[in-house]
Design a protein around this motif. Sequence first.
Motif, PDB file in Angstrom:
ATOM      1  N   LEU A 112       0.828  -1.207   0.000  1.00 57.19           N
ATOM      2  CA  LEU A 112       0.000   0.000   0.000  1.00 57.19           C
ATOM      3  C   LEU A 112       0.863   1.258   0.000  1.00 57.19           C
ATOM      4  O   LEU A 112       0.636   2.189  -0.777  1.00 57.19           O
ATOM      5  CB  LEU A 112      -0.935  -0.008   1.223  1.00 57.19           C
ATOM      6  N   LYS A 140       1.114   9.643  -1.150  1.00 50.19           N
ATOM      7  CA  LYS A 140      -0.053   9.773  -0.286  1.00 50.19           C
ATOM      8  C   LYS A 140       0.288   9.487   1.178  1.00 50.19           C
ATOM      9  O   LYS A 140       1.089   8.618   1.477  1.00 50.19           O
ATOM     10  CB  LYS A 140      -1.133   8.794  -0.759  1.00 50.19           C
ATOM     11  N   HIS A 181      -1.165   7.791   4.246  1.00 44.68           N
ATOM     12  CA  HIS A 181      -2.185   6.767   4.475  1.00 44.68           C
ATOM     13  C   HIS A 181      -2.581   6.771   5.947  1.00 44.68           C
ATOM     14  O   HIS A 181      -1.743   6.548   6.822  1.00 44.68           O
ATOM     15  CB  HIS A 181      -1.644   5.383   4.092  1.00 44.68           C
ATOM     16  N   SER A 182      -3.863   6.970   6.205  1.00 46.68           N
ATOM     17  CA  SER A 182      -4.347   6.994   7.589  1.00 46.68           C
ATOM     18  C   SER A 182      -4.380   5.581   8.163  1.00 46.68           C
ATOM     19  O   SER A 182      -4.416   4.591   7.422  1.00 46.68           O
ATOM     20  CB  SER A 182      -5.751   7.603   7.646  1.00 46.68           C
ATOM     21  N   GLU A 205      -7.470   3.825   6.903  1.00 46.57           N
ATOM     22  CA  GLU A 205      -7.334   3.306   5.542  1.00 46.57           C
ATOM     23  C   GLU A 205      -6.519   2.016   5.546  1.00 46.57           C
ATOM     24  O   GLU A 205      -6.884   1.038   4.881  1.00 46.57           O
ATOM     25  CB  GLU A 205      -6.656   4.344   4.651  1.00 46.57           C
ATOM     26  N   GLU A 218      -8.634  -0.790   6.816  1.00 43.70           N
ATOM     27  CA  GLU A 218      -9.617  -1.221   5.815  1.00 43.70           C
ATOM     28  C   GLU A 218      -8.992  -2.094   4.738  1.00 43.70           C
ATOM     29  O   GLU A 218      -9.585  -3.074   4.304  1.00 43.70           O
ATOM     30  CB  GLU A 218     -10.247  -0.004   5.137  1.00 43.70           C
ATOM     31  N   VAL A 219      -7.789  -1.720   4.296  1.00 43.49           N
ATOM     32  CA  VAL A 219      -7.135  -2.450   3.206  1.00 43.49           C
ATOM     33  C   VAL A 219      -6.544  -3.776   3.691  1.00 43.49           C
ATOM     34  O   VAL A 219      -6.697  -4.807   3.038  1.00 43.49           O
ATOM     35  CB  VAL A 219      -6.033  -1.574   2.556  1.00 43.49           C
ATOM     36  N   GLY A 275      -1.312  10.002   9.489  1.00 39.15           N
ATOM     37  CA  GLY A 275      -1.006   8.683   8.976  1.00 39.15           C
ATOM     38  C   GLY A 275       0.464   8.502   8.655  1.00 39.15           C
ATOM     39  O   GLY A 275       1.329   9.135   9.258  1.00 39.15           O
TER      40      GLY A 275
END
Length: 161
Positions: A36, A43, A45-46, A49, A52-53, A88
């Motif tokens: 990711l 980016k 990434h929180s 997130e 979730e992934v 993040g």
Amino acid sequence: MKLAFQDFQFDCQALTLSKDGRKISLKEKPAQILALLVTQPEKVHSKGEILEVVWPGRTVTEQVVFQNIGHLRALFGDDAIKTFSKKGYQWQLPLAAVTEDNESENAPEQPLSTEPSPSQSSENTPQADTVVVSKPSNLPWPIVAPILVAAAAIVGYLALT
């Protein structure tokens, strides 16, 4: 897609990591987080997130993200992943796409763009020209890594109380 950074190569689809041509053991969840982070290095990434992934449909604490990020930092160095307080994590090391041509030889690799996407807010993303990456020290990581993970767990616990 295969990406190279430092002396490592990471296959984002197979979730396999190698260093100098030798496979490195990497558990599934840290490998998914690594995929990711390196596939979207511009980016931030929180934790939500990432949860979730990597853990879709499961109830796990944010602490598992912190622990897995600590594992990746122990492997790649503290400068590999930057923490943005209350926002993040973001990949910091230069990445290069690995093609079949340069996989077997040490040809110069194509650097990936680290420019933020137009939908990305510039306040959440540091400017690429301000990133300073230093070579990790030669610490005995098999000894240091568990200590760092334990310390991170304690700090995380204290932050929650």
